[in-house]
Scaffold this motif. Sequence first.
Motif, PDB file in Angstrom:
ATOM      1  N   LEU A 238       0.827  -1.199   0.000  1.00 51.27           N
ATOM      2  CA  LEU A 238       0.000   0.000   0.000  1.00 51.27           C
ATOM      3  C   LEU A 238       0.866   1.257   0.000  1.00 51.27           C
ATOM      4  O   LEU A 238       0.545   2.245  -0.675  1.00 51.27           O
ATOM      5  CB  LEU A 238      -0.914  -0.005   1.225  1.00 51.27           C
ATOM      6  CG  LEU A 238      -1.993   1.068   1.307  1.00 51.27           C
ATOM      7  CD1 LEU A 238      -2.969   0.949   0.155  1.00 51.27           C
ATOM      8  CD2 LEU A 238      -2.740   0.945   2.633  1.00 51.27           C
ATOM      9  N   ALA A 239       1.982   1.219   0.740  1.00 54.71           N
ATOM     10  CA  ALA A 239       2.880   2.375   0.784  1.00 54.71           C
ATOM     11  C   ALA A 239       3.465   2.680  -0.586  1.00 54.71           C
ATOM     12  O   ALA A 239       3.804   3.837  -0.885  1.00 54.71           O
ATOM     13  CB  ALA A 239       4.006   2.127   1.794  1.00 54.71           C
ATOM     14  N   SER A 240       3.568   1.662  -1.426  1.00 52.62           N
ATOM     15  CA  SER A 240       4.098   1.876  -2.779  1.00 52.62           C
ATOM     16  C   SER A 240       3.008   2.248  -3.774  1.00 52.62           C
ATOM     17  O   SER A 240       3.295   2.434  -4.957  1.00 52.62           O
ATOM     18  CB  SER A 240       4.815   0.608  -3.259  1.00 52.62           C
ATOM     19  OG  SER A 240       3.881  -0.447  -3.481  1.00 52.62           O
ATOM     20  N   ARG A 241       1.770   2.332  -3.314  1.00 54.16           N
ATOM     21  CA  ARG A 241       0.628   2.692  -4.166  1.00 54.16           C
ATOM     22  C   ARG A 241      -0.086   3.906  -3.567  1.00 54.16           C
ATOM     23  O   ARG A 241      -1.161   3.773  -2.987  1.00 54.16           O
ATOM     24  CB  ARG A 241      -0.358   1.512  -4.286  1.00 54.16           C
ATOM     25  CG  ARG A 241       0.200   0.249  -4.898  1.00 54.16           C
ATOM     26  CD  ARG A 241       0.475   0.457  -6.396  1.00 54.16           C
ATOM     27  NE  ARG A 241       0.718  -0.793  -7.078  1.00 54.16           N
ATOM     28  CZ  ARG A 241       1.870  -1.445  -7.098  1.00 54.16           C
ATOM     29  NH1 ARG A 241       2.911  -0.946  -6.440  1.00 54.16           N
ATOM     30  NH2 ARG A 241       2.017  -2.570  -7.781  1.00 54.16           N
ATOM     31  N   PRO A 242       0.497   5.091  -3.670  1.00 56.97           N
ATOM     32  CA  PRO A 242      -0.108   6.270  -3.034  1.00 56.97           C
ATOM     33  C   PRO A 242      -1.501   6.589  -3.552  1.00 56.97           C
ATOM     34  O   PRO A 242      -2.307   7.166  -2.823  1.00 56.97           O
ATOM     35  CB  PRO A 242       0.883   7.395  -3.355  1.00 56.97           C
ATOM     36  CG  PRO A 242       1.673   6.898  -4.528  1.00 56.97           C
ATOM     37  CD  PRO A 242       1.749   5.420  -4.377  1.00 56.97           C
ATOM     38  N   VAL A 243      -1.791   6.207  -4.784  1.00 55.68           N
ATOM     39  CA  VAL A 243      -3.131   6.471  -5.312  1.00 55.68           C
ATOM     40  C   VAL A 243      -4.185   5.752  -4.476  1.00 55.68           C
ATOM     41  O   VAL A 243      -5.295   6.245  -4.286  1.00 55.68           O
ATOM     42  CB  VAL A 243      -3.228   6.031  -6.790  1.00 55.68           C
ATOM     43  CG1 VAL A 243      -4.664   6.133  -7.297  1.00 55.68           C
ATOM     44  CG2 VAL A 243      -2.321   6.891  -7.642  1.00 55.68           C
ATOM     45  N   ALA A 244      -3.838   4.571  -3.937  1.00 62.97           N
ATOM     46  CA  ALA A 244      -4.756   3.848  -3.063  1.00 62.97           C
ATOM     47  C   ALA A 244      -4.549   4.212  -1.602  1.00 62.97           C
ATOM     48  O   ALA A 244      -5.495   4.218  -0.811  1.00 62.97           O
ATOM     49  CB  ALA A 244      -4.565   2.334  -3.239  1.00 62.97           C
ATOM     50  N   ALA A 245      -3.304   4.525  -1.222  1.00 65.09           N
ATOM     51  CA  ALA A 245      -2.997   4.771   0.193  1.00 65.09           C
ATOM     52  C   ALA A 245      -3.628   6.063   0.705  1.00 65.09           C
ATOM     53  O   ALA A 245      -4.181   6.097   1.814  1.00 65.09           O
ATOM     54  CB  ALA A 245      -1.481   4.812   0.403  1.00 65.09           C
ATOM     55  N   TYR A 246      -3.554   7.124  -0.073  1.00 61.20           N
ATOM     56  CA  TYR A 246      -4.057   8.412   0.414  1.00 61.20           C
ATOM     57  C   TYR A 246      -5.560   8.415   0.661  1.00 61.20           C
ATOM     58  O   TYR A 246      -6.015   8.931   1.688  1.00 61.20           O
ATOM     59  CB  TYR A 246      -3.646   9.530  -0.546  1.00 61.20           C
ATOM     60  CG  TYR A 246      -2.274  10.078  -0.247  1.00 61.20           C
ATOM     61  CD1 TYR A 246      -2.107  11.168   0.596  1.00 61.20           C
ATOM     62  CD2 TYR A 246      -1.142   9.490  -0.793  1.00 61.20           C
ATOM     63  CE1 TYR A 246      -0.848  11.668   0.884  1.00 61.20           C
ATOM     64  CE2 TYR A 246       0.123   9.973  -0.513  1.00 61.20           C
ATOM     65  CZ  TYR A 246       0.273  11.065   0.327  1.00 61.20           C
ATOM     66  OH  TYR A 246       1.521  11.537   0.623  1.00 61.20           O
ATOM     67  N   PRO A 247      -6.378   7.872  -0.239  1.00 57.44           N
ATOM     68  CA  PRO A 247      -7.812   7.809   0.089  1.00 57.44           C
ATOM     69  C   PRO A 247      -8.095   6.980   1.333  1.00 57.44           C
ATOM     70  O   PRO A 247      -8.986   7.313   2.115  1.00 57.44           O
ATOM     71  CB  PRO A 247      -8.433   7.157  -1.159  1.00 57.44           C
ATOM     72  CG  PRO A 247      -7.464   7.394  -2.252  1.00 57.44           C
ATOM     73  CD  PRO A 247      -6.113   7.405  -1.608  1.00 57.44           C
ATOM     74  N   MET A 248      -7.322   5.892   1.547  1.00 63.01           N
ATOM     75  CA  MET A 248      -7.544   5.068   2.727  1.00 63.01           C
ATOM     76  C   MET A 248      -7.185   5.834   3.999  1.00 63.01           C
ATOM     77  O   MET A 248      -7.908   5.766   5.000  1.00 63.01           O
ATOM     78  CB  MET A 248      -6.727   3.776   2.643  1.00 63.01           C
ATOM     79  CG  MET A 248      -7.088   2.776   3.740  1.00 63.01           C
ATOM     80  SD  MET A 248      -6.010   1.321   3.761  1.00 63.01           S
ATOM     81  CE  MET A 248      -6.360   0.634   2.150  1.00 63.01           C
ATOM     82  N   ILE A 249      -6.076   6.558   3.969  1.00 62.73           N
ATOM     83  CA  ILE A 249      -5.694   7.375   5.123  1.00 62.73           C
ATOM     84  C   ILE A 249      -6.756   8.427   5.386  1.00 62.73           C
ATOM     85  O   ILE A 249      -7.165   8.670   6.535  1.00 62.73           O
ATOM     86  CB  ILE A 249      -4.321   8.036   4.883  1.00 62.73           C
ATOM     87  CG1 ILE A 249      -3.223   6.969   4.828  1.00 62.73           C
ATOM     88  CG2 ILE A 249      -4.016   9.057   5.977  1.00 62.73           C
ATOM     89  CD1 ILE A 249      -1.884   7.500   4.346  1.00 62.73           C
ATOM     90  N   ALA A 250      -7.225   9.078   4.315  1.00 58.26           N
ATOM     91  CA  ALA A 250      -8.249  10.112   4.463  1.00 58.26           C
ATOM     92  C   ALA A 250      -9.533   9.530   5.048  1.00 58.26           C
ATOM     93  O   ALA A 250     -10.177  10.152   5.903  1.00 58.26           O
ATOM     94  CB  ALA A 250      -8.530  10.766   3.104  1.00 58.26           C
ATOM     95  N   GLN A 251      -9.893   8.326   4.599  1.00 58.52           N
ATOM     96  CA  GLN A 251     -11.091   7.687   5.133  1.00 58.52           C
ATOM     97  C   GLN A 251     -10.937   7.391   6.622  1.00 58.52           C
ATOM     98  O   GLN A 251     -11.877   7.551   7.404  1.00 58.52           O
ATOM     99  CB  GLN A 251     -11.386   6.393   4.379  1.00 58.52           C
ATOM    100  CG  GLN A 251     -12.603   5.652   4.910  1.00 58.52           C
ATOM    101  CD  GLN A 251     -12.932   4.419   4.094  1.00 58.52           C
ATOM    102  OE1 GLN A 251     -13.980   4.331   3.461  1.00 58.52           O
ATOM    103  NE2 GLN A 251     -12.039   3.439   4.093  1.00 58.52           N
ATOM    104  N   GLY A 252      -9.748   6.956   7.033  1.00 52.23           N
ATOM    105  CA  GLY A 252      -9.508   6.701   8.451  1.00 52.23           C
ATOM    106  C   GLY A 252      -9.682   7.959   9.285  1.00 52.23           C
ATOM    107  O   GLY A 252     -10.318   7.935  10.348  1.00 52.23           O
ATOM    108  N   LEU A 253      -9.134   9.075   8.809  1.00 54.55           N
ATOM    109  CA  LEU A 253      -9.290  10.341   9.533  1.00 54.55           C
ATOM    110  C   LEU A 253     -10.751  10.781   9.552  1.00 54.55           C
ATOM    111  O   LEU A 253     -11.238  11.324  10.557  1.00 54.55           O
ATOM    112  CB  LEU A 253      -8.409  11.412   8.879  1.00 54.55           C
ATOM    113  CG  LEU A 253      -6.900  11.140   8.956  1.00 54.55           C
ATOM    114  CD1 LEU A 253      -6.126  12.174   8.131  1.00 54.55           C
ATOM    115  CD2 LEU A 253      -6.427  11.152  10.403  1.00 54.55           C
TER     116      LEU A 253
END
Length: 440
Positions: A238-253
């Motif tokens: 996931l860390a190597s796929r920022p296109v997927a990582a950032y929405p997931m982080i945003a959803q967590g927040l």
Amino acid sequence: MSSNVNLRTVLASGPFRRLLGVRLVSQFGDGLFQAALAGGLLFNPEKGTTAAAVAIGFAILLVPYSLLGPFVGVFLDRWSRRTVIYGANLIRAGLVVPMVLLTWNGQETSLGYALGALLIIGINRFVLAGLSASQPHVVSEDRLVIANSVATTLGTVCYSIGLGIAGMGLNSVLHKGFHGYAVLAASGAIGYLGSALLAYVSFGRADLGPDDIERTNHPVLEAVAHVTRGMVAGLRHLASRPVAAYPMIAQGLFRVLYGVLALSTLLLYRRYFFPANDSRALMGLAQIVVAGGLGSLLAAFLTPPVTARIGGWRWVTFLFGMVGVMVFVFGLPFRPILLVFATFFVNLAAQGTKIVVDTTIQQECADDYRGRVFSVNDTSYNLCFVLGLFGAVLLVPETGRSIPAIFLVSAGYLVLTTWYGLAASRIADRAHQPVPAVPV
């Protein structure tokens, strides 16, 4: 036209309808039992319930479900899934019995009660995961998307119906005290028993898998260690796929702030709007549930065409900004009807974001890692919500009315909007393509 044909084809499948029936009866029982669990915690006039107790109650409901999730597959790939669904529901029905006795005697704060609730909710993860893993055995692969949509949507509807019937029963027949909630908890066991019986008579032991090609024979402890390593590998991928990582982080927040709003709303109805009228408080919360459901439903219709037009990241950014404004406008006056409107928009944003996150994971993550990334996502989704609940314990008074909390949550959503919009925009520019839209 083709989607209607697909839906008719899926519903015409007898095995799918039987498996769907197992799910619906089980989730109806969940609605009844969890209404007793949450209602006894929030609306039992025979005891005072603090905000911390409510947060702990939700943690009991969600944390085991989240932490067990990634490891359930270890057993579902070894044991007959029909046996797992059948046996898990029987065990849950049996565990309801001591829960009923403890509730009847007013011992809802005892260690035994907490352990029983934890086990019943945790075992539910086996039931739902088993049902999902069984789906490819009752419909063809090209019908899986529509089958999953029908099953999860109707399952949620039946769960909500269980909650609604529980609320009506408490308002019309049952006494809102220890004995009333005990009877309500006992009724949940009927759903579990019915689901177990339906699974037993509808399918043979091997009908729902795992097939020989699916079955794994490694030692269980080795498999659990493998899953743990897989979760770590999923995080690295996931860390190597920022296109997927950032929405997931945003959803967590988003979920952290959502947890603050959820506890504030419960306390407002219980302690501020209707402090001496449990029936009106329950009716008000029923309106909140309906408004949230309508918001989620609208998101399901809006998200595919909107993301196809403007891209997923722009839609999510808009939703975050909208929530930041709506929480301030509708939340600050502290009026029940305005909270209903606020809930509609917050849930529209929550569901719209979840659809985009799930789709982005599916499209961006390699197939070998996709399941592990989804496990990370599912776990963080619930744990962030629980974190928000405990944050609300520190921020919100027992009445739920807190002007600073409204300001902080509203500002939090607006800051999240700015951060995510800028971050996603940079990622999209670097990739020379937008974040994937949700397929229509």
